[in-house]
Design a protein around this motif. Structure first.
Motif, short mmCIF file in Angstrom:
data_model
loop_
_atom_site.label_atom_id
_atom_site.label_comp_id
_atom_site.label_asym_id
_atom_site.label_seq_id
_atom_site.Cartn_x
_atom_site.Cartn_y
_atom_site.Cartn_z
N THR A 121 -11.76 54.72 -43.69
CA THR A 121 -12.92 54.07 -44.27
C THR A 121 -12.80 53.91 -45.79
O THR A 121 -11.95 54.52 -46.43
N GLU A 122 -13.69 53.09 -46.34
CA GLU A 122 -13.78 52.93 -47.79
C GLU A 122 -14.00 54.26 -48.48
O GLU A 122 -13.36 54.57 -49.49
N GLN A 123 -14.88 55.09 -47.91
CA GLN A 123 -15.16 56.37 -48.53
C GLN A 123 -13.97 57.31 -48.46
O GLN A 123 -13.73 58.09 -49.40
N ASP A 124 -13.21 57.27 -47.36
CA ASP A 124 -11.99 58.09 -47.26
C ASP A 124 -11.06 57.78 -48.43
O ASP A 124 -10.51 58.69 -49.06
N ILE A 125 -10.87 56.50 -48.71
CA ILE A 125 -9.95 56.09 -49.77
C ILE A 125 -10.50 56.47 -51.14
O ILE A 125 -9.77 57.02 -51.98
N LYS A 126 -11.77 56.21 -51.37
CA LYS A 126 -12.36 56.53 -52.68
C LYS A 126 -12.31 58.03 -52.96
O LYS A 126 -12.01 58.45 -54.09
N THR A 127 -12.61 58.83 -51.95
CA THR A 127 -12.58 60.29 -52.14
C THR A 127 -11.17 60.76 -52.48
O THR A 127 -10.96 61.56 -53.40
N ALA A 128 -10.19 60.24 -51.74
CA ALA A 128 -8.80 60.64 -51.99
C ALA A 128 -8.33 60.18 -53.37
O ALA A 128 -7.76 60.97 -54.14
N MET A 129 -8.59 58.93 -53.71
CA MET A 129 -8.10 58.38 -54.98
C MET A 129 -8.75 59.06 -56.18
O MET A 129 -8.15 59.12 -57.26
#
Length: 301
Positions: A121-129
């Motif tokens: 998800t978008e949130q998965d990517i934002k959290t990781a980045m």
């Protein structure tokens, strides 16, 4: 506090079922394979392992299922020192699986399902980045558009150098080209992006220029044993293929991408990185196998 890496890879992680045959069976026929193996794969996992084996500190982004295949893939990535802390474990979808058939000419044909690869998800990517500090982002088109676009946007915000391997060709969408610094298509992917059928280096150069017009600063059109044409910052470079005894072309493009990413991240010399990637891919083609057959930094010296 952010963790420092050389390369961040967003991409697919799935199980590859590889069947080696003398020739492809005709439609409706049954053929006996010379051998069948079940090994971790996916363009994202392959490129992450390639970069890690060539001396990079690598973080992996994406998703696997909460199943045996997912565990096998994560164990494999961990064994090559790829950081998997940011990989999502999906409870709803199983790990992606692909069937790969390889004939005596070393060419391959694939069919499969993406499974959990499409659940990031978008949130998965934002959290990781938000927890990552790296000079290079490497990604493909083998995960969902939401994850790809979010990674591209976050990578651009962080000033990362973005390498896009526009594969598979069927998943291409033009919007991604606006964010990529370097795009690395093979002949099929080049035709999908530009409409230009690449039969020679003149065609490749015309296609590379057309790709750059879509947004990237650099295009590398790969033509297998005919080499590559690079259009970089308005200059043209023709890269000859390294001559080897080709026995298994599977993962050659992924090794190229991973090698390009890690070399550029550490040395910031683009043409040197292209030549390094070219040699690494050639070494892989000369060997049968998946991650264990990828070249190491010691072998590239």
């Amino acid at each position: 506090m952010s963790t420092k890496y050389d390369v961040v890879v967003l991409g697919s992680m799935h199980l590859d079922i590889k069947a080696f045959t003398a020739t492809y069976p005709k439609h409706g026929d049954t053929a006996t394979a010379k051998s069948i193996t079940m090994i971790p794969g996916g363009k994202g996992a392959n490129q992450a392992v390639a970069a890690a084996k060539l001396g990079g500190k690598v973080a992996m982004l994406g998703s696997v299922g909460n199943d045996g295949a997912g565990k096998q893939i994560l164990d494999d990535l961990d064994s090559w020192n790829v950081d998997t802390r940011f990989v999502r474990r999906s409870e709803d979808l199983g790990t992606g699986t692909f069937i790969v058939e390889i004939d005596d000419s070393s060419e391959n044909t694939m069919v499969g399902t993406m499974g959990a690869d499409n659940s990031t998800t978008e949130q998965d990517i934002k959290t990781a980045m938000s927890q990552i500090d790296a000079p290079v982002l490497d990604l493909q088109l083998e995960t969902c558009k939401e994850s790809i676009m979010t990674a591209l946007e976050e990578g651009r915000k962080k000033g990362m150098y973005i390498i896009l391997d526009p594969a598979p060709a069927d998943n291409y969408f033009r919007e991604a080209m606006r964010y990529a610094d370097c795009v690395t298509p093979n002949q099929q992917e080049t035709e999908r992006i530009t409409g230009i059928k690449v039969n020679n280096r003149v065609d490749a150069l015309n296609a590379a220029k057309a790709i750059v017009e879509l947004g990237p600063k650099t295009a590398i059109v790969k033509m297998g044993d005919a080499g590559s044409v690079v259009y970089h910052e308005g200059q043209v470079y023709e890269i000859d293929a390294v001559k080897v005894n080709a026995v298994d072309s599977v993962c050659a493009g992924d090794v190229f991408a991973g090698a390009l990413a890690v070399h550029y991240s550490q040395h910031k010399d683009f043409l040197a990185a292209v030549n390094f990637a070219n040699r690494a891919a050639a070494l892989k083609v000369s060997r049968v196998g998946n991650h264990f057959a990828f070249p190491t930094s010691d072998e590239m010296r």
